[in-house]
Design a protein around this motif. Structure first.
Motif, PDB file in Angstrom:
ATOM      1  N   ALA A  54     -32.783 -37.109  -4.658  1.00 13.96           N
ATOM      2  CA  ALA A  54     -33.145 -36.439  -3.407  1.00 13.96           C
ATOM      3  C   ALA A  54     -32.680 -37.273  -2.216  1.00 13.96           C
ATOM      4  O   ALA A  54     -32.781 -38.497  -2.231  1.00 13.96           O
ATOM      5  CB  ALA A  54     -34.657 -36.239  -3.343  1.00 13.96           C
ATOM      6  N   ASP A  55     -32.176 -36.604  -1.200  1.00 16.06           N
ATOM      7  CA  ASP A  55     -31.704 -37.296  -0.002  1.00 16.06           C
ATOM      8  C   ASP A  55     -32.868 -37.436   0.977  1.00 16.06           C
ATOM      9  O   ASP A  55     -33.318 -36.438   1.543  1.00 16.06           O
ATOM     10  CB  ASP A  55     -30.571 -36.468   0.631  1.00 16.06           C
ATOM     11  N   PRO A  56     -33.353 -38.674   1.206  1.00 17.17           N
ATOM     12  CA  PRO A  56     -34.525 -38.838   2.088  1.00 17.17           C
ATOM     13  C   PRO A  56     -34.288 -38.281   3.483  1.00 17.17           C
ATOM     14  O   PRO A  56     -35.213 -37.801   4.134  1.00 17.17           O
ATOM     15  CB  PRO A  56     -34.743 -40.354   2.126  1.00 17.17           C
ATOM     16  N   SER A  57     -33.023 -38.320   3.944  1.00 14.94           N
ATOM     17  CA  SER A  57     -32.752 -37.841   5.309  1.00 14.94           C
ATOM     18  C   SER A  57     -32.939 -36.330   5.429  1.00 14.94           C
ATOM     19  O   SER A  57     -33.067 -35.799   6.528  1.00 14.94           O
ATOM     20  CB  SER A  57     -31.331 -38.232   5.735  1.00 14.94           C
ATOM     21  N   LEU A  58     -32.950 -35.648   4.298  1.00 16.15           N
ATOM     22  CA  LEU A  58     -33.118 -34.186   4.342  1.00 16.15           C
ATOM     23  C   LEU A  58     -34.577 -33.771   4.165  1.00 16.15           C
ATOM     24  O   LEU A  58     -34.906 -32.588   4.284  1.00 16.15           O
ATOM     25  CB  LEU A  58     -32.262 -33.522   3.259  1.00 16.15           C
ATOM     26  N   LEU A  59     -35.425 -34.742   3.878  1.00 17.63           N
ATOM     27  CA  LEU A  59     -36.823 -34.400   3.600  1.00 17.63           C
ATOM     28  C   LEU A  59     -37.642 -34.319   4.882  1.00 17.63           C
ATOM     29  O   LEU A  59     -38.568 -35.099   5.122  1.00 17.63           O
ATOM     30  CB  LEU A  59     -37.418 -35.413   2.615  1.00 17.63           C
ATOM     31  N   ILE A  60     -37.255 -33.380   5.710  1.00 16.43           N
ATOM     32  CA  ILE A  60     -37.997 -33.120   6.947  1.00 16.43           C
ATOM     33  C   ILE A  60     -38.257 -31.618   7.026  1.00 16.43           C
ATOM     34  O   ILE A  60     -37.496 -30.823   6.471  1.00 16.43           O
ATOM     35  CB  ILE A  60     -37.215 -33.579   8.202  1.00 16.43           C
ATOM     36  N   PRO A  61     -39.349 -31.210   7.689  1.00 10.48           N
ATOM     37  CA  PRO A  61     -39.687 -29.782   7.723  1.00 10.48           C
ATOM     38  C   PRO A  61     -38.545 -28.882   8.206  1.00 10.48           C
ATOM     39  O   PRO A  61     -38.405 -27.744   7.755  1.00 10.48           O
ATOM     40  CB  PRO A  61     -40.888 -29.726   8.672  1.00 10.48           C
ATOM     41  N   ALA A  62     -37.679 -29.434   9.089  1.00  8.10           N
ATOM     42  CA  ALA A  62     -36.575 -28.610   9.597  1.00  8.10           C
ATOM     43  C   ALA A  62     -35.646 -28.158   8.473  1.00  8.10           C
ATOM     44  O   ALA A  62     -34.955 -27.148   8.600  1.00  8.10           O
ATOM     45  CB  ALA A  62     -35.777 -29.390  10.641  1.00  8.10           C
ATOM     46  N   ASN A  63     -35.621 -28.925   7.368  1.00  8.75           N
ATOM     47  CA  ASN A  63     -34.809 -28.525   6.210  1.00  8.75           C
ATOM     48  C   ASN A  63     -35.632 -27.799   5.159  1.00  8.75           C
ATOM     49  O   ASN A  63     -35.195 -27.651   4.016  1.00  8.75           O
ATOM     50  CB  ASN A  63     -34.181 -29.759   5.558  1.00  8.75           C
ATOM     51  N   ASN A  64     -36.833 -27.391   5.544  1.00  9.38           N
ATOM     52  CA  ASN A  64     -37.687 -26.735   4.572  1.00  9.38           C
ATOM     53  C   ASN A  64     -38.355 -25.529   5.217  1.00  9.38           C
ATOM     54  O   ASN A  64     -39.523 -25.259   4.988  1.00  9.38           O
ATOM     55  CB  ASN A  64     -38.727 -27.729   4.036  1.00  9.38           C
ATOM     56  N   ASP A  65     -37.572 -24.863   6.035  1.00 10.26           N
ATOM     57  CA  ASP A  65     -38.060 -23.674   6.719  1.00 10.26           C
ATOM     58  C   ASP A  65     -39.335 -23.960   7.513  1.00 10.26           C
ATOM     59  O   ASP A  65     -40.214 -23.110   7.617  1.00 10.26           O
ATOM     60  CB  ASP A  65     -38.295 -22.555   5.698  1.00 10.26           C
ATOM     61  N   GLY A  66     -39.415 -25.186   8.023  1.00  6.75           N
ATOM     62  CA  GLY A  66     -40.580 -25.552   8.830  1.00  6.75           C
ATOM     63  C   GLY A  66     -41.821 -25.900   8.034  1.00  6.75           C
ATOM     64  O   GLY A  66     -42.841 -26.278   8.600  1.00  6.75           O
ATOM     65  N   GLN A  67     -41.736 -25.795   6.720  1.00  5.30           N
ATOM     66  CA  GLN A  67     -42.905 -26.062   5.866  1.00  5.30           C
ATOM     67  C   GLN A  67     -43.017 -27.562   5.568  1.00  5.30           C
ATOM     68  O   GLN A  67     -42.019 -28.269   5.576  1.00  5.30           O
ATOM     69  CB  GLN A  67     -42.775 -25.313   4.539  1.00  5.30           C
ATOM     70  N   PRO A  68     -44.243 -28.016   5.275  1.00  6.03           N
ATOM     71  CA  PRO A  68     -44.407 -29.438   4.934  1.00  6.03           C
ATOM     72  C   PRO A  68     -43.516 -29.825   3.749  1.00  6.03           C
ATOM     73  O   PRO A  68     -43.316 -29.026   2.836  1.00  6.03           O
ATOM     74  CB  PRO A  68     -45.884 -29.545   4.529  1.00  6.03           C
ATOM     75  N   ILE A  69     -43.007 -31.056   3.775  1.00  4.34           N
ATOM     76  CA  ILE A  69     -42.072 -31.458   2.723  1.00  4.34           C
ATOM     77  C   ILE A  69     -42.387 -32.848   2.165  1.00  4.34           C
ATOM     78  O   ILE A  69     -41.754 -33.329   1.233  1.00  4.34           O
ATOM     79  CB  ILE A  69     -40.615 -31.358   3.259  1.00  4.34           C
ATOM     80  N   ASP A  70     -43.457 -33.476   2.714  1.00  2.00           N
ATOM     81  CA  ASP A  70     -43.789 -34.851   2.295  1.00  2.00           C
ATOM     82  C   ASP A  70     -44.004 -34.990   0.793  1.00  2.00           C
ATOM     83  O   ASP A  70     -43.635 -35.995   0.189  1.00  2.00           O
ATOM     84  CB  ASP A  70     -45.070 -35.328   2.995  1.00  2.00           C
ATOM     85  N   TYR A 262     -35.227 -27.109   1.175  1.00  2.77           N
ATOM     86  CA  TYR A 262     -34.784 -28.274   0.400  1.00  2.77           C
ATOM     87  C   TYR A 262     -35.795 -28.645  -0.675  1.00  2.77           C
ATOM     88  O   TYR A 262     -35.430 -29.064  -1.773  1.00  2.77           O
ATOM     89  CB  TYR A 262     -34.525 -29.463   1.336  1.00  2.77           C
ATOM     90  N   GLY A 263     -37.083 -28.466  -0.369  1.00  2.00           N
ATOM     91  CA  GLY A 263     -38.112 -28.781  -1.365  1.00  2.00           C
ATOM     92  C   GLY A 263     -37.979 -27.912  -2.604  1.00  2.00           C
ATOM     93  O   GLY A 263     -37.995 -28.404  -3.740  1.00  2.00           O
ATOM     94  N   PHE A 264     -37.834 -26.589  -2.402  1.00  2.00           N
ATOM     95  CA  PHE A 264     -37.680 -25.689  -3.553  1.00  2.00           C
ATOM     96  C   PHE A 264     -36.369 -25.958  -4.289  1.00  2.00           C
ATOM     97  O   PHE A 264     -36.272 -25.837  -5.519  1.00  2.00           O
ATOM     98  CB  PHE A 264     -37.708 -24.220  -3.109  1.00  2.00           C
ATOM     99  N   TYR A 265     -35.332 -26.311  -3.530  1.00  2.00           N
ATOM    100  CA  TYR A 265     -34.035 -26.654  -4.137  1.00  2.00           C
ATOM    101  C   TYR A 265     -34.206 -27.839  -5.094  1.00  2.00           C
ATOM    102  O   TYR A 265     -33.716 -27.813  -6.242  1.00  2.00           O
ATOM    103  CB  TYR A 265     -33.050 -26.973  -3.007  1.00  2.00           C
ATOM    104  N   LEU A 266     -34.919 -28.871  -4.649  1.00  2.00           N
ATOM    105  CA  LEU A 266     -35.152 -30.036  -5.516  1.00  2.00           C
ATOM    106  C   LEU A 266     -35.958 -29.644  -6.744  1.00  2.00           C
ATOM    107  O   LEU A 266     -35.643 -30.059  -7.870  1.00  2.00           O
ATOM    108  CB  LEU A 266     -35.894 -31.135  -4.746  1.00  2.00           C
ATOM    109  N   GLU A 267     -36.996 -28.845  -6.541  1.00  2.00           N
ATOM    110  CA  GLU A 267     -37.812 -28.429  -7.687  1.00  2.00           C
ATOM    111  C   GLU A 267     -36.980 -27.631  -8.683  1.00  2.00           C
ATOM    112  O   GLU A 267     -37.157 -27.759  -9.900  1.00  2.00           O
ATOM    113  CB  GLU A 267     -38.994 -27.569  -7.224  1.00  2.00           C
ATOM    114  N   SER A 268     -36.090 -26.808  -8.169  1.00  2.00           N
ATOM    115  CA  SER A 268     -35.235 -26.017  -9.064  1.00  2.00           C
ATOM    116  C   SER A 268     -34.335 -26.917  -9.894  1.00  2.00           C
ATOM    117  O   SER A 268     -34.165 -26.720 -11.101  1.00  2.00           O
ATOM    118  CB  SER A 268     -34.362 -25.045  -8.260  1.00  2.00           C
TER     119      SER A 268
END
Ligand SMILES: [Zn+2]
Length: 377
Positions: A54-70, A262-268
């Motif tokens: 996982a790319d830590p720089s992408l783990l922000i809500p802006a890359n997760n449709d505004g949803q929490p990504i922590d 990005y969160g769902f992408y990682l889970e997939s």
């Protein structure tokens, strides 16, 4: 599936005891009469996540449709890239690569790419399944593939030589266009895609439930089911029909990336890894498959780079031509993670490599196809 950027639709070992029997750089040749191939594709899964985690720089809500990504950082990010990629894809990095090989880590100088120049789904599936790009396949429209795939050709040959043999080949796709890519109307073997129930084999309780699930669940994407029902339907086919050649195309990695999740992408990606494990566990448990099965794992295309290119792919994102290819099994040498000095791998080589494991020459049949990978035999 696949690309929806503004206007364009993208979608886009007999127990070879792992290390001991294959520590040398060459594998024993597969036995074509006994060989099986399981061929898995995960749509638009980037080489970056495969090799770096996982790319830590992408783990922000802006890359997760505004949803929490922590929570995804906690699950998938570790102190080193090696640990992070193992957290994301534990089977790939603990079993498949040590016992087999993987192309495409650009950080280490290994090159793997598609040759079709379009970097989206149908051209990539066509290139993979036929061994060559085709300018007629220039959209994701669900048209029957004018080309014969290596699967169709192998299956025809088996049926001709073994009258009465049945269900030797099958293809499963989460995305409905996989039916076009395999030319379900013509190919002569089971093709099951999207939300379609599987009815070509005797019903089992599990299959009945999967068929109902597909029909009765909400549809996020009208042309593509979630990966789970697709995968478990293919698993049920594998266990009950024992095909020689099984093809499975999964799609969520592409859809969630296009959807800026990005969160769902990682889970997939993590689920796809668990599917590879389930396939390999089955192979090890079954005497017909154990020691006579090779698994291939690749995407149809790559994607753009961070910070925003990761969501998409296509001609306008030249870096989305880069892919990866993992392989393990009876005919695959334990070369591990390939790096600089390894010849580049092209997507058009996979079809002929699959044929070679069955003792067949796809390049002789289809001269425009890429040559088989020399080390796999
Ligand atoms: Zn796509």
């Amino acid at each position: 599936m696949r690309w929806m950027s503004a206007a364009i639709l993208c979608w886009s070992c007999a127990l070879l005891s792992p290390a001991s029997a294959q520590t040398r750089q060459e594998a024993a040749a597969a036995d074509p009469a006994k060989e099986h191939v399981i061929w898995v594709m995960s749509d638009g899964l980037r080489w970056q996540e495969v090799f770096r985690g996982a790319d830590p720089s992408l783990l922000i809500p802006a890359n997760n449709d505004g949803q929490p990504i922590d929570s995804y950082a906690k699950r998938f990010v570790r102190a080193t890239l090696d640990e992070s990629r193992k957290a994301l894809m534990p089977f790939l990095w603990s079993v498949m690569v040590p016992q087999g090989e993987i192309y495409g880590n650009r950080d280490k100088g290994s090159d793997a790419y598609v040759t079709n120049g379009l970097n989206f789904s149908y051209p990539g599936y066509n290139e993979t399944l036929t061994g060559h790009a085709d300018p007629r396949i220039s959209s994701n429209d669900n048209i029957p593939n004018p080309n014969v795939t290596v699967m169709e050709w192998l299956d025809r040959g088996w049926k001709k030589n073994e009258p009465g043999a049945h269900n030797l080949t099958a293809g499963f796709g989460a995305w409905e266009v996989i039916g076009g890519a395999l030319n379900a109307q013509r190919c002569g073997f089971t093709v099951n895609v999207s939300y379609d129930p599987l009815t070509s084999i005797p019903m089992t309780p599990k299959l009945d439930l999967l068929n109902r699930w597909k029909l009765e669940s909400p549809r996020i994407w009208p042309d593509e089911a979630f990966d789970a029902p697709t995968f478990y339907t293919a698993m049920e086919y594998l266990k009950t029909q024992k095909p020689r050649l099984l093809y499975i195309s999964l799609g969520e990695t592409d859809d969630w990336a296009h959807g800026n999740r990005y969160g769902f992408y990682l889970e997939s990606a993590n689920r796809v890894d668990s599917y590879l494990k389930q396939l390999w566990d089955f192979v090890q448990s079954d005497p017909e498959y154990r020691g006579h099965t090779t698994i291939f794992f690749l995407p149809d295309h790559g994607r753009g780079s961070a910070p925003t290119g990761w969501q998409s792919h296509g001609k306008d994102l030249p870096e989305s031509k880069y892919i990866f290819l993992g392989a393990m099994g009876a005919g695959v040498p334990a070369r591990g993670e390939l790096g600089a000095g390894t010849p580049a791998m092209r997507q058009n080589q996979v079809a002929a490599t699959v044929a070679k494991l069955f003792g067949r020459d796809w390049v002789k049949e289809t001269p425009e196809a890429g040559k088989p990978l020399p080390e796999i035999r």
